[in-house]
Design a protein around this motif. Structure first.
Motif, PDB file in Angstrom:
ATOM      1  N   ARG A 244      -3.277   3.294  -3.060  1.00 22.34           N
ATOM      2  CA  ARG A 244      -3.196   2.297  -4.131  1.00 22.34           C
ATOM      3  C   ARG A 244      -2.323   1.146  -3.669  1.00 22.34           C
ATOM      4  O   ARG A 244      -1.473   1.310  -2.788  1.00 22.34           O
TER       5      ARG A 244
ATOM      6  N   GLU B 250      -8.729  -4.660  -5.914  1.00 19.35           N
ATOM      7  CA  GLU B 250      -7.849  -3.711  -5.238  1.00 19.35           C
ATOM      8  C   GLU B 250      -8.625  -2.914  -4.190  1.00 19.35           C
ATOM      9  O   GLU B 250      -8.148  -2.718  -3.068  1.00 19.35           O
ATOM     10  N   GLU B 251      -9.807  -2.459  -4.550  1.00 13.01           N
ATOM     11  CA  GLU B 251     -10.651  -1.724  -3.592  1.00 13.01           C
ATOM     12  C   GLU B 251     -10.896  -2.566  -2.340  1.00 13.01           C
ATOM     13  O   GLU B 251     -10.787  -2.071  -1.225  1.00 13.01           O
TER      14      GLU B 251
ATOM     15  N   HIS C 268       0.823  -1.208   0.000  1.00 19.32           N
ATOM     16  CA  HIS C 268       0.000   0.000   0.000  1.00 19.32           C
ATOM     17  C   HIS C 268       0.858   1.260   0.000  1.00 19.32           C
ATOM     18  O   HIS C 268       1.852   1.347   0.708  1.00 19.32           O
TER      19      HIS C 268
ATOM     20  N   THR D 218       0.607  -1.080  -4.929  1.00 20.79           N
ATOM     21  CA  THR D 218       1.606  -0.944  -5.987  1.00 20.79           C
ATOM     22  C   THR D 218       1.695  -2.173  -6.888  1.00 20.79           C
ATOM     23  O   THR D 218       2.163  -2.073  -8.013  1.00 20.79           O
TER      24      THR D 218
ATOM     25  N   LEU E 178      -0.239  -1.475 -10.129  1.00 21.97           N
ATOM     26  CA  LEU E 178       0.161  -0.372 -11.007  1.00 21.97           C
ATOM     27  C   LEU E 178       1.264  -0.844 -11.940  1.00 21.97           C
ATOM     28  O   LEU E 178       2.414  -0.989 -11.547  1.00 21.97           O
TER      29      LEU E 178
ATOM     30  N   LYS F 251      -9.093   1.991  -9.945  1.00 21.21           N
ATOM     31  CA  LYS F 251      -8.931   0.779  -9.137  1.00 21.21           C
ATOM     32  C   LYS F 251      -9.980  -0.239  -9.560  1.00 21.21           C
ATOM     33  O   LYS F 251     -11.141   0.108  -9.761  1.00 21.21           O
TER      34      LYS F 251
END
Length: 107
Positions: free
Chosen positions: A84, A68-69, A50, A86, A89, A64
Motif C-alpha cells: 500500500r 494507487e494501483e 510504499h 501510506t 491510508l 486500493k
C-alpha cells in the motif's frame, strides 16, 4: 487517534499515535520515522511511501483505487495483496493497531 506500528526493514519498531484525518504517511513524516520518504508529499505521484501491511490488516483496509494501483507498479518489490501507499491510508479510529513494514528501499 490511532496507534500505528511502523517497522523498519531491519526490524526496528516505532509505535506512534497519529491523529485522525492525517494519513499513515503523514504520521511517519511527523514522527521522523525512517523508511518512508514521501517525495511527492502525499499526492499519489510516486511510490516512496510504499509499505507492506501486516497480514492481519490487509482485509480491514479500504480497497486500493486505480491511481494507487498504478503507482505501486513503480514500488520496490510490490506485493499484490500487502503493498500500500501510506499517503492513501487516511487515519481513523478504525486503524488503531495498524502494523506496516517498510521495504528494503524506496524507489
Amino acid at each position: 487517534m490511532a496507534k500505528i506500528t511502523y517497522i523498519e526493514f531491519g526490524g526496528k519498531e516505532h509505535v506512534v499515535e497519529v491523529s485522525n484525518g492525517l494519513t499513515v504517511m503523514e504520521g511517519a513524516r511527523d514522527n521522523n520515522i525512517p523508511g518512508i520518504e514521501a517525495d511527492c508529499g502525499g499526492a499519489c505521484a510516486c511510490s516512496t511511501c510504499h509499505v507492506y501491511v501486516d497480514d492481519s490488516w490487509v482485509s480491514k483496509l479500504p480497497a486500493k483505487e486505480a491511481m494507487e494501483e498504478d503507482m505501486l507498479d513503480f514500488a520496490y518489490e510490490p506485493d499484490a495483496e500487502k503493498s500500500r501507499l501510506t499517503c492513501q491510508l487516511k487515519v481513523s479510529d478504525a486503524l488503531d493497531g495498524l502494523i506496516v513494514r517498510m521495504p528494503e528501499k524506496q524507489i
